[in-house]
Design an enzyme around this catalytic site. Sequence first.
Site, mmCIF file in Angstrom:
data_model
loop_
_atom_site.group_PDB
_atom_site.id
_atom_site.type_symbol
_atom_site.label_atom_id
_atom_site.label_comp_id
_atom_site.label_asym_id
_atom_site.label_seq_id
_atom_site.Cartn_x
_atom_site.Cartn_y
_atom_site.Cartn_z
ATOM 1 N N CYS A 142 0.800 -1.103 0.063
ATOM 2 C CA CYS A 142 0.122 0.093 0.031
ATOM 3 C C CYS A 142 0.742 1.185 0.036
ATOM 4 O O CYS A 142 0.287 2.067 -0.237
ATOM 5 C CB CYS A 142 -1.038 0.184 1.142
ATOM 6 S SG CYS A 142 -2.353 -1.325 1.091
HETATM 7 N N1 CO8 Z 1 -20.589 -9.626 5.633
HETATM 8 C C1 CO8 Z 1 -21.185 -9.678 6.570
HETATM 9 N N2 CO8 Z 1 -20.616 -10.198 7.696
HETATM 10 C C2 CO8 Z 1 -19.218 -9.933 7.861
HETATM 11 C C3 CO8 Z 1 -18.486 -9.682 6.580
HETATM 12 C C4 CO8 Z 1 -19.202 -9.698 5.399
HETATM 13 N N3 CO8 Z 1 -18.665 -9.446 4.289
HETATM 14 N N4 CO8 Z 1 -17.144 -9.822 7.022
HETATM 15 C C5 CO8 Z 1 -16.997 -9.785 8.162
HETATM 16 N N5 CO8 Z 1 -18.230 -10.185 8.770
HETATM 17 C C6 CO8 Z 1 -18.825 -10.237 10.082
HETATM 18 C C7 CO8 Z 1 -17.472 -11.012 11.041
HETATM 19 O O1 CO8 Z 1 -17.651 -12.329 10.868
HETATM 20 C C8 CO8 Z 1 -17.707 -10.588 12.395
HETATM 21 O O2 CO8 Z 1 -18.841 -11.319 12.839
HETATM 22 P P1 CO8 Z 1 -18.577 -11.688 14.539
HETATM 23 O O3 CO8 Z 1 -18.745 -10.313 15.159
HETATM 24 O O4 CO8 Z 1 -20.119 -12.267 14.793
HETATM 25 O O5 CO8 Z 1 -17.706 -12.341 14.752
HETATM 26 C C9 CO8 Z 1 -18.351 -9.145 11.997
HETATM 27 O O6 CO8 Z 1 -18.679 -9.138 10.880
HETATM 28 C C10 CO8 Z 1 -17.235 -8.158 12.542
HETATM 29 O O7 CO8 Z 1 -16.058 -8.218 11.880
HETATM 30 P P2 CO8 Z 1 -14.761 -7.693 11.781
HETATM 31 O O8 CO8 Z 1 -14.415 -7.267 13.403
HETATM 32 O O9 CO8 Z 1 -13.548 -8.479 11.011
HETATM 33 O O10 CO8 Z 1 -15.067 -6.228 11.057
HETATM 34 P P3 CO8 Z 1 -14.551 -4.933 11.018
HETATM 35 O O11 CO8 Z 1 -15.451 -4.084 11.709
HETATM 36 O O12 CO8 Z 1 -13.106 -5.087 11.595
HETATM 37 O O13 CO8 Z 1 -14.375 -4.703 9.647
HETATM 38 C C11 CO8 Z 1 -12.471 -4.906 7.933
HETATM 39 C C12 CO8 Z 1 -13.293 -5.548 8.659
HETATM 40 C C13 CO8 Z 1 -13.453 -3.812 6.958
HETATM 41 C C14 CO8 Z 1 -11.686 -5.793 7.344
HETATM 42 C C15 CO8 Z 1 -11.706 -3.936 8.746
HETATM 43 O O14 CO8 Z 1 -11.023 -4.395 9.855
HETATM 44 C C16 CO8 Z 1 -10.391 -3.183 8.070
HETATM 45 O O15 CO8 Z 1 -10.662 -2.559 7.233
HETATM 46 N N6 CO8 Z 1 -9.265 -3.075 8.501
HETATM 47 C C17 CO8 Z 1 -8.304 -2.621 8.119
HETATM 48 C C18 CO8 Z 1 -7.725 -3.471 7.029
HETATM 49 C C19 CO8 Z 1 -6.541 -2.872 6.387
HETATM 50 O O16 CO8 Z 1 -6.452 -1.732 6.144
HETATM 51 N N7 CO8 Z 1 -5.819 -3.595 5.576
HETATM 52 C C20 CO8 Z 1 -4.934 -3.084 4.651
HETATM 53 C C21 CO8 Z 1 -4.905 -3.823 3.661
HETATM 54 S S1 CO8 Z 1 -4.466 -3.391 1.991
HETATM 55 C C22 CO8 Z 1 -2.904 -3.539 2.186
HETATM 56 O O17 CO8 Z 1 -2.138 -3.441 2.804
HETATM 57 C C23 CO8 Z 1 -2.158 -3.424 0.771
HETATM 58 C C24 CO8 Z 1 -2.117 -4.903 0.404
HETATM 59 C C25 CO8 Z 1 -1.831 -5.233 -1.015
HETATM 60 C C26 CO8 Z 1 -2.877 -5.149 -1.923
HETATM 61 C C27 CO8 Z 1 -3.788 -6.313 -2.080
HETATM 62 C C28 CO8 Z 1 -4.367 -6.567 -3.501
HETATM 63 C C29 CO8 Z 1 -5.243 -7.782 -3.507
#
Ligand code: CO8
Length: 387
Positions: free
Chosen positions: A167
């Site tokens: 990123c």
């Molecule tokens: N639909 C419905 N429910 C879902 C879904 C979904 N799609 N996904 C998860 N849930 C559920 C979970 O199972 C969980 O349920 P429970 O509470 O029963 O366990 C609940 O929703 C909450 O889940 P989370 O706690 O995981 O949800 P968050 O509020 O944390 O949101 C995110 C998830 C959006 C992923 C969030 O954590 C986030 O954005 N984190 C930061 C991530 C980030 O910035 N990562 C960087 C990645 S990019 C990068 O570094 C570059 C990489 C190179 C590029 C790659 C290209 C392919």
Amino acid sequence: MGENYMFEVVVTGNIVLSGAGLWKPSHIITNEELVIAYNAFAERYNVENAQEIEAGEKETKPLSSSEFIEKASGIKARYAYVKDGILDIDRMRPRIPERDESLLSHQAEMGCFAARKAMEEANKKANEIDAVIVGCAYTERSYPAIAIEIQNELGIEGFGFDMLVACSAATFALQRAYEMIKAGTAKCVLVVNPELTSPQVNYKDRDSHFIFGDVATATIDEAEEGCSSKHSYDILGTKAVTVYSNNIRSNFGYITYATDADPYGLDKLFHQQGRSVFKEVCPMAAQHIKDHLAECGLVADDMTRWWLHQANLNMNLLISKKLLGRSATAEEAPIVLDEFANTASAGSLIAFNLHHKDLVEGDIGVICSFGAGYSIGSLVIRKRAIS
Ligand code: CO8
């Protein structure tokens, strides 16, 4: 070698960011479309594997929802370089045709579209540019460098190279350009970010199937002496930091041929501990920006604009709150996630592309990326007089 290409350029003034370009694919995938495809895949999987799931040998595939995606991330849609195949539950990945070696590669083509726009914005011709850096999360091959292919396609002399910093590839590449100009090894550098993320997304994974989109951005850094751009910015400072973390990972790599690992194994695709990333990266990014501003003799209230990395709306709100003591407004810290999703290193530069021309002379802003590595990169810039 053109006359413009010399190893002893004497740069006396500021280094400026003088042009930016953005290219987006013509295909859009909405959350709704993505969720319908994923849920159909998951439901079929659960029926087909009912006995193993009942016996505890396999896990039920949970269903996804558009409401969750938008609330948890701010993402409503994403662009896809190739849409065909992604929503096909028998495939769940784009069907990208392999190109013959005699043709321009996919990433070089995307990159050239954005590069030409950046060159036009910076009022720069190919013979005025003397280096090309491609910075992105993945390159589609190991060599020759995509940057050299773009250099050739655009008719640029000098040199080019690729650099991968997930990123932060775009901000880190802009910093290398800045240093090259400062050192006198180049006087005008084209930085290109062809972020073709969709081939590395696991569209069968409910937790990450919605995160990424495809796009290309490009930017020009140059010595102020040569700048004739209408909208340009003095680069007041650059700052980079990396801290090793396994929380965002892709194990895709050339070594698989020798390790006999499954080259299509799930660990070879993007995977992350999203919640941990959120918790760990937000304070790091806020502190990084605070420190960088202090090094430039500035504080958060001096900023007119925050062009922040676009991974998650709530992350950006939290970071701006830590810096300003309140959530930044949409005008102060523009969000492009709703339209573009996370485009790896291009996110902060999409925000810059779409939201910089309204700034007036003396306005200061920060471009900042944060993500895998972990890596954080920033540039503090100040608008020059509009010519
Ligand atoms: N639909 C419905 N429910 C879902 C879904 C979904 N799609 N996904 C998860 N849930 C559920 C979970 O199972 C969980 O349920 P429970 O509470 O029963 O366990 C609940 O929703 C909450 O889940 P989370 O706690 O995981 O949800 P968050 O509020 O944390 O949101 C995110 C998830 C959006 C992923 C969030 O954590 C986030 O954005 N984190 C930061 C991530 C980030 O910035 N990562 C960087 C990645 S990019 C990068 O570094 C570059 C990489 C190179 C590029 C790659 C290209 C392919």
